[in-house]
Scaffold this motif. Structure first.
Motif, PDB file in Angstrom:
ATOM      1  N   SER A  54      46.948   6.960 -96.836  1.00 13.68           N
ATOM      2  CA  SER A  54      48.255   7.891 -96.635  1.00 13.68           C
ATOM      3  C   SER A  54      48.355   7.979 -95.231  1.00 13.68           C
ATOM      4  O   SER A  54      49.573   8.395 -94.864  1.00 13.68           O
ATOM      5  CB  SER A  54      47.665   9.285 -97.314  1.00 13.68           C
ATOM      6  OG  SER A  54      47.522   9.147 -98.542  1.00 13.68           O
ATOM      7  N   VAL A  55      47.482   7.628 -94.396  1.00 11.67           N
ATOM      8  CA  VAL A  55      47.730   7.947 -92.905  1.00 11.67           C
ATOM      9  C   VAL A  55      47.974   6.431 -92.400  1.00 11.67           C
ATOM     10  O   VAL A  55      47.123   5.525 -92.238  1.00 11.67           O
ATOM     11  CB  VAL A  55      46.485   8.555 -92.209  1.00 11.67           C
ATOM     12  CG1 VAL A  55      46.661   8.577 -90.733  1.00 11.67           C
ATOM     13  CG2 VAL A  55      46.122   9.816 -92.829  1.00 11.67           C
ATOM     14  N   THR A 104      56.371   9.887-103.175  1.00  8.94           N
ATOM     15  CA  THR A 104      57.119   9.699-104.414  1.00  8.94           C
ATOM     16  C   THR A 104      57.499   8.295-104.693  1.00  8.94           C
ATOM     17  O   THR A 104      58.147   7.633-104.223  1.00  8.94           O
ATOM     18  CB  THR A 104      58.457  10.354-104.396  1.00  8.94           C
ATOM     19  OG1 THR A 104      58.269  12.004-104.259  1.00  8.94           O
ATOM     20  CG2 THR A 104      59.260  10.282-105.752  1.00  8.94           C
ATOM     21  N   ASP A 105      56.238   7.499-105.107  1.00  9.49           N
ATOM     22  CA  ASP A 105      56.415   6.238-105.768  1.00  9.49           C
ATOM     23  C   ASP A 105      56.764   5.175-104.458  1.00  9.49           C
ATOM     24  O   ASP A 105      57.322   4.315-104.493  1.00  9.49           O
ATOM     25  CB  ASP A 105      57.369   6.093-106.649  1.00  9.49           C
ATOM     26  CG  ASP A 105      57.292   4.685-107.661  1.00  9.49           C
ATOM     27  OD1 ASP A 105      56.002   4.415-107.862  1.00  9.49           O
ATOM     28  OD2 ASP A 105      58.149   4.366-108.187  1.00  9.49           O
ATOM     29  N   TRP A 106      56.008   5.548-103.505  1.00 12.50           N
ATOM     30  CA  TRP A 106      55.821   4.630-102.052  1.00 12.50           C
ATOM     31  C   TRP A 106      54.416   4.456-101.367  1.00 12.50           C
ATOM     32  O   TRP A 106      53.802   5.620-101.520  1.00 12.50           O
ATOM     33  CB  TRP A 106      56.867   4.776-101.338  1.00 12.50           C
ATOM     34  CG  TRP A 106      57.196   6.252-100.437  1.00 12.50           C
ATOM     35  CD1 TRP A 106      57.275   7.231-100.751  1.00 12.50           C
ATOM     36  CD2 TRP A 106      56.783   6.102 -98.956  1.00 12.50           C
ATOM     37  NE1 TRP A 106      57.067   8.296 -99.789  1.00 12.50           N
ATOM     38  CE2 TRP A 106      56.887   7.526 -98.802  1.00 12.50           C
ATOM     39  CE3 TRP A 106      56.810   5.104 -98.024  1.00 12.50           C
ATOM     40  CZ2 TRP A 106      56.870   7.830 -97.351  1.00 12.50           C
ATOM     41  CZ3 TRP A 106      56.478   5.382 -96.810  1.00 12.50           C
ATOM     42  CH2 TRP A 106      56.641   6.978 -96.544  1.00 12.50           C
ATOM     43  N   HIS A 107      54.410   3.408-100.636  1.00 13.60           N
ATOM     44  CA  HIS A 107      53.078   3.370-100.154  1.00 13.60           C
ATOM     45  C   HIS A 107      53.426   3.317 -98.797  1.00 13.60           C
ATOM     46  O   HIS A 107      54.180   2.347 -98.172  1.00 13.60           O
ATOM     47  CB  HIS A 107      52.344   2.227-100.461  1.00 13.60           C
ATOM     48  CG  HIS A 107      51.787   2.304-101.854  1.00 13.60           C
ATOM     49  ND1 HIS A 107      50.430   2.832-102.230  1.00 13.60           N
ATOM     50  CD2 HIS A 107      51.947   1.607-103.031  1.00 13.60           C
ATOM     51  CE1 HIS A 107      50.448   2.725-103.429  1.00 13.60           C
ATOM     52  NE2 HIS A 107      51.287   2.152-104.155  1.00 13.60           N
ATOM     53  N   PRO A 108      52.921   4.168 -97.623  1.00 11.94           N
ATOM     54  CA  PRO A 108      53.423   4.171 -96.413  1.00 11.94           C
ATOM     55  C   PRO A 108      53.175   2.811 -95.660  1.00 11.94           C
ATOM     56  O   PRO A 108      53.945   2.400 -94.829  1.00 11.94           O
ATOM     57  CB  PRO A 108      52.525   5.300 -95.668  1.00 11.94           C
ATOM     58  CG  PRO A 108      52.219   6.150 -96.823  1.00 11.94           C
ATOM     59  CD  PRO A 108      52.275   5.469 -98.035  1.00 11.94           C
ATOM     60  N   ALA A 109      52.053   2.079 -96.134  1.00 10.62           N
ATOM     61  CA  ALA A 109      51.709   0.701 -95.457  1.00 10.62           C
ATOM     62  C   ALA A 109      52.759  -0.423 -95.604  1.00 10.62           C
ATOM     63  O   ALA A 109      52.867  -1.178 -94.817  1.00 10.62           O
ATOM     64  CB  ALA A 109      50.470   0.389 -95.824  1.00 10.62           C
ATOM     65  N   ASP A 110      53.719  -0.170 -96.668  1.00  2.85           N
ATOM     66  CA  ASP A 110      54.604  -1.069 -97.002  1.00  2.85           C
ATOM     67  C   ASP A 110      55.884  -0.760 -96.265  1.00  2.85           C
ATOM     68  O   ASP A 110      56.464  -1.888 -96.388  1.00  2.85           O
ATOM     69  CB  ASP A 110      55.087  -0.825 -98.501  1.00  2.85           C
ATOM     70  CG  ASP A 110      53.778  -1.238 -99.472  1.00  2.85           C
ATOM     71  OD1 ASP A 110      52.901  -1.984 -99.077  1.00  2.85           O
ATOM     72  OD2 ASP A 110      53.911  -0.708-100.601  1.00  2.85           O
ATOM     73  N   LYS A 111      55.919   0.399 -95.838  1.00  2.46           N
ATOM     74  CA  LYS A 111      57.194   0.710 -94.763  1.00  2.46           C
ATOM     75  C   LYS A 111      56.889   0.600 -93.463  1.00  2.46           C
ATOM     76  O   LYS A 111      58.018   0.586 -92.562  1.00  2.46           O
ATOM     77  CB  LYS A 111      57.726   2.044 -95.368  1.00  2.46           C
ATOM     78  CG  LYS A 111      58.036   2.243 -96.767  1.00  2.46           C
ATOM     79  CD  LYS A 111      59.204   1.622 -97.301  1.00  2.46           C
ATOM     80  CE  LYS A 111      59.566   1.852 -98.890  1.00  2.46           C
ATOM     81  NZ  LYS A 111      60.670   1.194 -99.385  1.00  2.46           N
TER      82      LYS A 111
END
Length: 269
Positions: free
Chosen positions: A54-55, A112-119
């Motif tokens: 998450s971080v 909400t249906d997303w991964h921070p690492a992907d963005k």
């Protein structure tokens, strides 16, 4: 007069987009409306501890994160700030004076249906690529707003989603045909959940980075007022087909509409 967004699904839905074309829908907020008071810090701590991914923080975000933590009277940079607030927190900054804003840090306990690492590292257009119409209808306006945002100003907006679970952290791992398979017109009030994100934007004065906060609120469809339940049915009936498909609406919208119609009939009787 300052338009208040509130801190619940019931308060947020009337401010959210009802359907039709995408729009920013920003309202000016006062300092006392920025973040939710009295957050559940135990829930925040548990979410972050359970999901280390998450971080996501790049070196460019460190100074801005420290600035934010000091602003909130805590320590630990961007992660420390997000652990001591109800809201998830993202930092955005351009590569150059006229470059696009990119995600340089994200601390997101309740996605909400997303991964921070992907963005991480992506410009705004690429971050919003799954949203049909963003590039054509919103991208230029959003970029212009970000470039002109002054320190001291705070703006907010809100959106909505329909989820099959009440969890604060929602990442779907199955197609909507499966996740909404248990929903019927009879049980929709207890099995469908309206999820609102209360989003704010402000520029940090020292680093110049823009802080994007996301406060998540969830309520069962059946707990909403009749007006807000009807608002959800109308929104689902009027969003563009491509957006309805992305949201998986065909697997739950008929059941939601039937639930709302039954409630309205009952109110008339």
């Amino acid at each position: 007069m300052i338009a208040r967004l509130g801190f619940s699904v019931e308060e947020l839905l009337p401010r959210a987009r009802g359907g039709g074309a995408l729009k920013m829908g920003l309202v000016a907020l006062g300092e006392d409306e920025w973040l939710q008071p009295a957050p559940d810090l135990a829930a925040r701590r548990a979410a972050f501890d359970a999901h280390p991914g998450s971080v996501q923080i790049t070196p460019r975000a460190v100074a801005a994160g420290d600035e934010l933590a000091a602003m909130l009277g805590t320590r630990g940079g961007l992660e420390g700030a997000a652990r001591h607030a109800h809201e998830d927190m993202c930092l955005l900054a351009p590569d150059s004076d006229d470059g696009p804003y990119r995600l340089i840090g994200a601390v997101v306990a309740w996605p909400t249906d997303w991964h921070p690492a992907d963005k991480l590292g992506l410009p705004l257009v690429a971050m919003h690529a799954p949203i049909h119409g963003y590039e054509e209808q919103l991208a230029t306006g959003v970029d212009h707003f970000m470039a002109r945002l002054k320190p001291g100003r705070i703006f907010g907006r809100c959106n909505w989603f329909v989820a099959p679970v009440p969890d604060m952290r929602w990442i779907d791992t199955a197609p909507p045909s499966e996740t909404f398979a248990h929903v019927t017109p009879r049980n929709a009030g207890e099995t469908l959940f309206v999820r609102c994100e209360r989003q704010t934007l402000r520029r940090l004065p020292e680093s110049g980075a823009i802080l994007f906060t996301i406060g998540v609120y969830v309520a069962s469809l059946g707990s909403l007022s009749i007006d807000n339940a009807a608002r959800m049915a109308q929104s689902l009936a009027t969003i563009p087909p491509e957006e309805a498909e992305r949201r998986g609406a065909r697997w739950f919208a008929p059941q939601l509409a039937a639930h709302v119609a039954a409630r309205m009939d009952g109110a008339k009787g």
